[in-house]
Design a protein around this motif. Sequence first.
Motif, PDB file in Angstrom:
ATOM      1  N   ALA A  64       0.835  -1.205   0.000  1.00 44.14           N
ATOM      2  CA  ALA A  64       0.000   0.000   0.000  1.00 44.14           C
ATOM      3  C   ALA A  64       0.865   1.248   0.000  1.00 44.14           C
ATOM      4  CB  ALA A  64      -0.924  -0.007   1.212  1.00 44.14           C
ATOM      5  N   ALA A  65       1.975   1.213   0.740  1.00 51.21           N
ATOM      6  CA  ALA A  65       2.880   2.359   0.800  1.00 51.21           C
ATOM      7  C   ALA A  65       3.550   2.602  -0.549  1.00 51.21           C
ATOM      8  CB  ALA A  65       3.931   2.125   1.887  1.00 51.21           C
ATOM      9  N   ASP A  66       3.947   1.531  -1.235  1.00 49.54           N
ATOM     10  CA  ASP A  66       4.583   1.684  -2.543  1.00 49.54           C
ATOM     11  C   ASP A  66       3.629   2.340  -3.540  1.00 49.54           C
ATOM     12  OD1 ASP A  66       6.817   0.464  -1.499  1.00 49.54           O
ATOM     13  OD2 ASP A  66       6.370  -1.516  -2.332  1.00 49.54           O
ATOM     14  N   ALA A  67       2.380   1.871  -3.565  1.00 48.00           N
ATOM     15  CA  ALA A  67       1.395   2.453  -4.471  1.00 48.00           C
ATOM     16  C   ALA A  67       1.081   3.898  -4.093  1.00 48.00           C
ATOM     17  CB  ALA A  67       0.116   1.617  -4.458  1.00 48.00           C
ATOM     18  N   PHE A  68       1.046   4.164  -2.808  1.00 49.74           N
ATOM     19  CA  PHE A  68       0.767   5.511  -2.292  1.00 49.74           C
ATOM     20  C   PHE A  68       1.844   6.479  -2.774  1.00 49.74           C
ATOM     21  CE2 PHE A  68       0.815   8.574   1.354  1.00 49.74           C
ATOM     22  CZ  PHE A  68      -0.510   8.987   1.288  1.00 49.74           C
ATOM     23  N   GLU A  69       3.101   6.071  -2.745  1.00 45.46           N
ATOM     24  CA  GLU A  69       4.202   6.931  -3.176  1.00 45.46           C
ATOM     25  C   GLU A  69       4.228   7.088  -4.694  1.00 45.46           C
ATOM     26  OE1 GLU A  69       7.997   5.948  -1.550  1.00 45.46           O
ATOM     27  OE2 GLU A  69       7.239   5.783   0.498  1.00 45.46           O
ATOM     28  N   GLN A  70       3.888   6.025  -5.423  1.00 48.89           N
ATOM     29  CA  GLN A  70       3.845   6.113  -6.883  1.00 48.89           C
ATOM     30  C   GLN A  70       2.812   7.137  -7.337  1.00 48.89           C
ATOM     31  OE1 GLN A  70       3.197   2.147  -8.338  1.00 48.89           O
ATOM     32  NE2 GLN A  70       5.255   1.441  -7.783  1.00 48.89           N
ATOM     33  N   ASP A  71       1.768   7.302  -6.548  1.00 46.43           N
ATOM     34  CA  ASP A  71       0.750   8.306  -6.859  1.00 46.43           C
ATOM     35  C   ASP A  71       1.204   9.715  -6.496  1.00 46.43           C
ATOM     36  OD1 ASP A  71      -0.891   6.322  -7.734  1.00 46.43           O
ATOM     37  OD2 ASP A  71      -2.140   6.244  -5.933  1.00 46.43           O
ATOM     38  N   ARG A  72       2.426   9.820  -5.953  1.00 47.55           N
ATOM     39  CA  ARG A  72       2.972  11.110  -5.504  1.00 47.55           C
ATOM     40  C   ARG A  72       1.997  11.830  -4.576  1.00 47.55           C
ATOM     41  NH1 ARG A  72       7.534  12.602  -7.687  1.00 47.55           N
ATOM     42  NH2 ARG A  72       7.218  14.839  -7.384  1.00 47.55           N
ATOM     43  N   SER A  73       1.512  11.077  -3.605  1.00 47.19           N
ATOM     44  CA  SER A  73       0.604  11.657  -2.611  1.00 47.19           C
ATOM     45  C   SER A  73       1.359  12.704  -1.809  1.00 47.19           C
ATOM     46  CB  SER A  73       0.074  10.562  -1.689  1.00 47.19           C
ATOM     47  OG  SER A  73      -0.631   9.592  -2.433  1.00 47.19           O
ATOM     48  N   ALA A  74       0.683  13.807  -1.532  1.00 45.56           N
ATOM     49  CA  ALA A  74       1.370  14.942  -0.923  1.00 45.56           C
ATOM     50  C   ALA A  74       0.575  15.514   0.239  1.00 45.56           C
ATOM     51  CB  ALA A  74       1.605  16.022  -1.971  1.00 45.56           C
ATOM     52  N   ALA A  75       1.292  16.233   1.084  1.00 49.36           N
ATOM     53  CA  ALA A  75       0.690  17.009   2.178  1.00 49.36           C
ATOM     54  C   ALA A  75       1.512  18.272   2.337  1.00 49.36           C
ATOM     55  CB  ALA A  75       0.685  16.205   3.473  1.00 49.36           C
ATOM     56  N   ALA A 292      -4.094  10.728   5.221  1.00 51.55           N
ATOM     57  CA  ALA A 292      -4.131  10.303   3.824  1.00 51.55           C
ATOM     58  C   ALA A 292      -3.723   8.840   3.674  1.00 51.55           C
ATOM     59  CB  ALA A 292      -3.213  11.194   2.989  1.00 51.55           C
ATOM     60  N   PHE A 293      -2.677   8.447   4.390  1.00 45.42           N
ATOM     61  CA  PHE A 293      -2.237   7.060   4.267  1.00 45.42           C
ATOM     62  C   PHE A 293      -3.226   6.110   4.945  1.00 45.42           C
ATOM     63  CE2 PHE A 293       0.572   3.379   5.336  1.00 45.42           C
ATOM     64  CZ  PHE A 293       0.719   2.943   4.017  1.00 45.42           C
ATOM     65  N   GLU A 294      -3.831   6.546   6.048  1.00 47.26           N
ATOM     66  CA  GLU A 294      -4.859   5.705   6.678  1.00 47.26           C
ATOM     67  C   GLU A 294      -6.018   5.489   5.714  1.00 47.26           C
ATOM     68  OE1 GLU A 294      -7.871   5.486  10.549  1.00 47.26           O
ATOM     69  OE2 GLU A 294      -6.176   6.885  10.576  1.00 47.26           O
ATOM     70  N   SER A 295      -6.374   6.535   4.958  1.00 45.39           N
ATOM     71  CA  SER A 295      -7.443   6.394   3.971  1.00 45.39           C
ATOM     72  C   SER A 295      -7.059   5.354   2.921  1.00 45.39           C
ATOM     73  CB  SER A 295      -7.711   7.751   3.304  1.00 45.39           C
ATOM     74  OG  SER A 295      -8.726   7.635   2.324  1.00 45.39           O
ATOM     75  N   ARG A 296      -5.777   5.363   2.516  1.00 43.54           N
ATOM     76  CA  ARG A 296      -5.323   4.364   1.553  1.00 43.54           C
ATOM     77  C   ARG A 296      -5.401   2.954   2.156  1.00 43.54           C
ATOM     78  NH1 ARG A 296      -2.306   3.985  -3.213  1.00 43.54           N
ATOM     79  NH2 ARG A 296      -3.327   5.998  -3.560  1.00 43.54           N
ATOM     80  N   LEU A 297      -5.060   2.820   3.422  1.00 41.30           N
ATOM     81  CA  LEU A 297      -5.112   1.509   4.076  1.00 41.30           C
ATOM     82  C   LEU A 297      -6.543   0.985   4.181  1.00 41.30           C
ATOM     83  CD1 LEU A 297      -2.526   2.013   6.973  1.00 41.30           C
ATOM     84  CD2 LEU A 297      -2.241   0.622   4.917  1.00 41.30           C
ATOM     85  N   ARG A 298      -7.508   1.885   4.173  1.00 36.96           N
ATOM     86  CA  ARG A 298      -8.909   1.468   4.261  1.00 36.96           C
ATOM     87  C   ARG A 298      -9.579   1.418   2.879  1.00 36.96           C
ATOM     88  NH1 ARG A 298     -10.078   1.211   9.588  1.00 36.96           N
ATOM     89  NH2 ARG A 298      -8.928   2.568  11.024  1.00 36.96           N
ATOM     90  N   SER A 299      -8.797   1.568   1.839  1.00 40.51           N
ATOM     91  CA  SER A 299      -9.348   1.567   0.488  1.00 40.51           C
ATOM     92  C   SER A 299      -9.727   0.151   0.049  1.00 40.51           C
ATOM     93  CB  SER A 299      -8.337   2.148  -0.499  1.00 40.51           C
ATOM     94  OG  SER A 299      -7.222   1.263  -0.637  1.00 40.51           O
TER      95      SER A 299
END
Length: 559
Positions: A64-75, A292-299
């Motif tokens: 999930a973290a790898d995909a999250f970073e590939q999406d260039r998620s930002a804050a 944001a990452f918690e939201s990805r973990l619950r996707s």
Amino acid sequence: MRPHRHARASRRRLTHFLLPVLVALLAVTAVVAANATNAARTCGGELPLRVTVTPALHQVVQQAADAFEQDRSAADGLCIKVEVVAEQAADVVAELPTKPIDPPALWIPDSSLWATTAIQKDAAVPGVTPKIAPHSSLATSPLVVVGGMDEVAKLGWSQSTVSWQRLVDPGVAVDIADPLTNTEGIATLGLAEGMAPARDGAPPPELIATLLRLRDATQPNIDTCYQLMDKNPKTAPLFTATEQSVIAHNADSAAPPAVALYPNEGSVLFDYPIVRVQTAAEPAGAEAAAAAFESRLRSAGTTKSLSDAGFREPGGRAAWAMREGVRMDTPNRLPAPTTDQVATVLRAWDVIHLDGRTLAVIDTSGSMADPMPDGQTRVEVARDGALAGMALMPDTTAVGLWTFADQWNELVPLGPLGGQSNGAPQRQLLQQAATTLPSRVKGSTALYDAALQAYRVLRLGYDASKVNSEVLITDGKNETPGGLDLTGLLAQLRTEVDPTRPIQIIGIGLGPDADMDVLQQLASATGGKAYQALNGADFRSVLFDALSRRPCTTPTANC
């Protein structure tokens, strides 16, 4: 007919012309949209987000973290850089209040029990500690009994009713993971406590018997249990583990398949909560990044990955297809053990593993014949507590028994419980001596002389491989004229205390007349602790706490 054919031909030529144009327009539109999306995701610099997870979840969370970073998620305009670290929950709990330098922003233990424990532990630590906020469950997996197929078939458990009660049958070989560091072990002891609940803070004989049986069947972790099963699946002991671990194990075609057994009483669910850990020193944007990452973990994508890995949904439903060695129906859910239940059973567990050298010094002056609120005399309470405590101790523990009234009296000298003294078993001699305590009650209280002499005996035979303790039990205060006074006693103790050879005095005051001020001073002088027990239930509870104590190693230790 000819004009009709011409019309069709014209339409065909028009289609041939328009189709490439349409494709080109769509391609341009897609490029524009992609550029717009990439522009929206443009970020510069890095915002670190540390995520600590129980090892079983590491692979799924890392994906999930790898995909999250590939999406260039930002804050806050910064690219979120997720670092996923696998760590046992017990280690995280130990580190949070004491090592706040690099705590996780998100923590996923295997049980909510750890989050509650961490909150309580942090509350007891002075100063600034992380703010711990448990969120809802990410997934679940029930605790099951695990064995090789041959071993399970030999026991007949695949055809008969399985129960937690049968699991502790002496005729069944069972291992558990070390409960001091593994949730599987803690949950197993919690279920054992549920079958034989502690009464008034002290474990009953049935629970003691179970703990003694499991004491010598403890493995460092669940991986070790599976390794033993892989090495010899026909004879390896059963053990307790999560259902998901069975699925993960059976996914390896080279390993002998494991079988999950579901006790008919039900089981506890490991619930994998997401816990937000907030510190004053965390960087700006950490809250948004964690959310944001918690939201990805619950996707939906991560939920599917969890299901593929063998985890159940938060409610306990299995969304995966039938797997080898496990079943799909949702098992009956038993209440997870409370922190108080865990504390009680772990205290008893600590006692049965404590390799100590303990000299019990029990008051037998005349007032010990006075009744406690429950009707037992004070000396009977001391006798029963001593017998119960001794029943928990391993054979390697050295125990001696003294009494004191007008003067101190050695009933049984210090010696290992599994050894011999004057040709008789040490444990038997101590049990026999303890039963005579009520018949010895008379006289006044030579508290100071007895306390010092017992301390000196422990000091002379000090054993660095054991916890050396004097357990001093009294219901009153020093009454013997002509002996040591308190000032002299404390001066002698301070002279003889050696921090490199710690010997602690554990004072237990029975009833309302015990001189707790004196017991506290004796305990403080030696790095020990003083307790007061106003009834029999109190005494049993504090005795188990006293027997599980390790000595303080520094003046500032939390003793």
